[in-house]
Design an enzyme around this catalytic site. Sequence first.
Site, PDB file in Angstrom:
ATOM      1  N   ASN A   1      56.128  46.826 -40.891  1.00 15.05           N
ATOM      2  CA  ASN A   1      54.931  47.539 -41.344  1.00 15.05           C
ATOM      3  C   ASN A   1      55.034  48.209 -42.702  1.00 15.05           C
ATOM      4  OD1 ASN A   1      53.448  46.958 -38.984  1.00 15.05           O
ATOM      5  ND2 ASN A   1      54.420  48.643 -37.902  1.00 15.05           N
ATOM      6  N   TYR A   2      56.243  48.486 -43.185  1.00 17.59           N
ATOM      7  CA  TYR A   2      56.359  49.300 -44.390  1.00 17.59           C
ATOM      8  C   TYR A   2      57.068  48.624 -45.561  1.00 17.59           C
ATOM      9  CZ  TYR A   2      54.674  53.037 -41.445  1.00 17.59           C
ATOM     10  OH  TYR A   2      53.896  53.802 -40.609  1.00 17.59           O
ATOM     11  N   ILE A   3      57.938  47.672 -45.294  1.00 19.85           N
ATOM     12  CA  ILE A   3      58.629  46.975 -46.372  1.00 19.85           C
ATOM     13  C   ILE A   3      57.852  45.713 -46.712  1.00 19.85           C
ATOM     14  CG2 ILE A   3      60.735  45.750 -47.013  1.00 19.85           C
ATOM     15  CD1 ILE A   3      62.278  47.628 -45.159  1.00 19.85           C
TER      16      ILE A   3
END
Length: 906
Positions: free
Chosen positions: A861-863
């Site tokens: 979800n974030y990288i």
Amino acid sequence: MSSVSSDDDMPLSRTNGHVSSATISKDEDRRLDKSMSKGKSLPEGLSIRNGPVLEESTTNGVAKRKSRASNASAVNYKDESDSEDGAPLAKRRKSSNKVDIDSDDEPISKKKNVKLPPSYKETSVALSDDDDEPLGNRLAKEKANFSEKSKKKPTPKKVVKDESDDEPLSKPAKRRQSNGASASASKKANGVKKEESDSDDAPMVKRAKTAPSATKAKATTTAKKPAAKKAAASKKAKSEDPDDEDEEAEEEYKWWEEGPKDDDSIKWNTLEHNGVIFAPEYEPLPKDVKLYYDGKPVELHVEAEEVATYFGFMLHSTQNVENPVFQKNFFGDFKEVLKKTGGAKDRNGNKVDIKEFAKLDFTKIYEFEKARNDAKKARSAAEKKAAKAEKDKLEAPYMYCKWDGRKEKVGNFRVEPPGLFRGRGAHPKTGKVKKRVLPEQVTINIGKEAKVPSPPPGHKWKAVQHDNKATWLAMWQENVNNNYKYVMLAANSSTKQKSDYEKFEKARELNKHIDRIRADYEKDLKSEVMADRQRATAMYLIDKFALRAGNEKNTDEEAETVGCCSLKYEHVTLRAPNTVIFDFLGKDSIRFYNEFTVSDQVFKNLKLFKKAPKSAGDDIFDRLNTSQLNKHLSSYMPGLTAKVFRTYNASHTMSKLLQELGKKKENRNLTTAEYLKLYNDANREVAILCNHKRTVGAAHEAQMEKLGDRIKGLQYQKWRTKMMMLDLDPKLKKKKGAEFFELDSELDEKWVLEHQTFLVEQERTKITKKFEKENEKRVADKEKPLPEKELKDRLKTADELAAKFKKENKSKKVEAEGKSPTIEKLETQIKKIDERIRNLNLQAEDREGNKEVALGTSKINYIDPRLTVVFCAKFKVPIEKFFSKTLREKFKWAIESIGDNDTWEF
């Protein structure tokens, strides 16, 4: 970018209680500075808002939450982009009732002296190889070194995309072929080979292939003639079987190669689908299976009996059924159903007044369900295969839809079955009955020209609409929290992929503004306007410590969870000189307990925001809410919200860490396992930055012990191989030295005997399972099964192995095994064993390092997934090592848009 906010701008819920003054006078500022110089703190003592912090195996008295989907079949990657943007305005939840947070994980505790995540002008962080040092401390030290490194702004490299970039990274062998030489290119759609599939994966209708682009027309010319013959043969075969018409390969839709649309709000022009699958009807219990009350069986109406089974079938889930709140909520709803259906009766028809939950006994119901599940598991392979085929046949019409003429997979086409609501953490409604969803509650969204799917016989849809600005296919409202549930496309659909792409592009855009934003909020930390000072302090906490934004909630109806903007007096404790202790319930009612070291100005501001007469229940940021914060952020960049900071900081940090890895000479020519650990080490740093924490699993120690036994097993195998070398050439002992042939010190005699017993039993199990599978296949093929004598003969191999070990233990010699064994062959075996031992040791180190850190959330979800693709391209590591098949489909846009380009930067 300061702006004065009046009381009128605040929601009514925020004007209750004590409110800070609109401005801060210079005299008050000076008084605060003076009190801080004397080392005073406000309030004194430590916040024990949610009880003392003990072992981390529990959260708020509830065992560790397990990640679970509401529907076992649904593939759900919840991220910032999975919002209610596709919902009709009338159906969207009000922002005042929605927590504006975006992650599942609890922050890492004890992270001190953590500095701001770097801007794009700063250099990268070097990875530490010291796994014995606490992760939080390591990150703090590494981030402190940012300012000491070069401050040169990295020059973005121009990405030159060639035709090979269209080929998936997972097909490196294909990419190495010349553009025009591959005759097999015609078997692909847009350069991607179509995977084999059964009829369930077939498109709903045929659609014409789009013409290849001009840039690829020349490259595919040489493949046309051979392909034409195969296509003709395929067409002839299909014409003989009309049912296989849908099996024709369709060209893959590469949305990332298209230009921007004229109107981004229009999500589709045509949409066809077959609706949803409802939960099966309830099957009444056998007459001999009853609910017991006060030791006696009771008769229930079928509706009440169904609700009783919800609890009875869950007796194995002790963390739920033994939870007093769960029991209370269930019992309340159960009594309502009893009242509605005429209550309970004994065998003679006399009414039984059920008043006490403690007198209810669900044991017989649980035993029935357990026996049924055990019987289901014990089915033969042929029976399981037949059941799966039947299930697949039922689901096939619902698995795919036609979106603008393209076949797209539907994510969660099954309506949630009725049952008991579990919630996460200490949810106040856990245990309440989730009622059965009927077609009359479901709204269908479909194209105007498409055929509306038929509801089950005797029912009708609540409504049918044709909203091409929405991305959901069906919608209904559940009864527990009154939330709306949506049937959406799968995670690997073009719509979801576009959403991911836009999220990461928005984070990349923040690169251009982050320095200005930080400079502005640092300035506003000293603003005379209270609203501006509160906003700047909140931005500091969100940017530096990855706190979620938060929003006001109705605590009577929802879990009392908060974020940064909705923190209350009792959630924050100040300890001089500059330590802030947070103690509150975050997303999913998971406790957030953390101590942070902040700047003197932020400590001073928080002290001001807690100034008397404020007390428990009053807001810290009483002149700020999430909407105001996001409105301010959008003035820097369209679409910028507090959520974007988490994605930016995670991806930016990962980018710098991977760049640092590429610069080190020692990171060249490593094994795949070593590259995997390097990547996970970098991912771990990002997870710490995002405060993605998990409690150590109960099975962790057992898993590590098992992994240790596997390593020992290989060491024992290595020793036996060396002893075989001595059997072939006894002179080797003098040549290589006696130490070379000694048993590893970790392998004592007791362990060796236990391991030998394990190997013998493993061989027996392997032979038995193979025999049983062969017999199942023979029965399925209507052949006579093999006799038991055959099994006994085969098991002699295990007996021979046991005898061999016994002989070796006595003689201390091992006879050479294998076909024509030689010293050279045995030395090759030893090298392979050494490689396996090294890989398992790396795996053990990695697993131990990850026991308190959740890597999956940050990676998914974030990288930015393009960073992972670049890492694979740079070090020639298969993408499969990092992304599962599902994730490769979800991030196909990243894999194919980057290809072999190892110079792309976030």
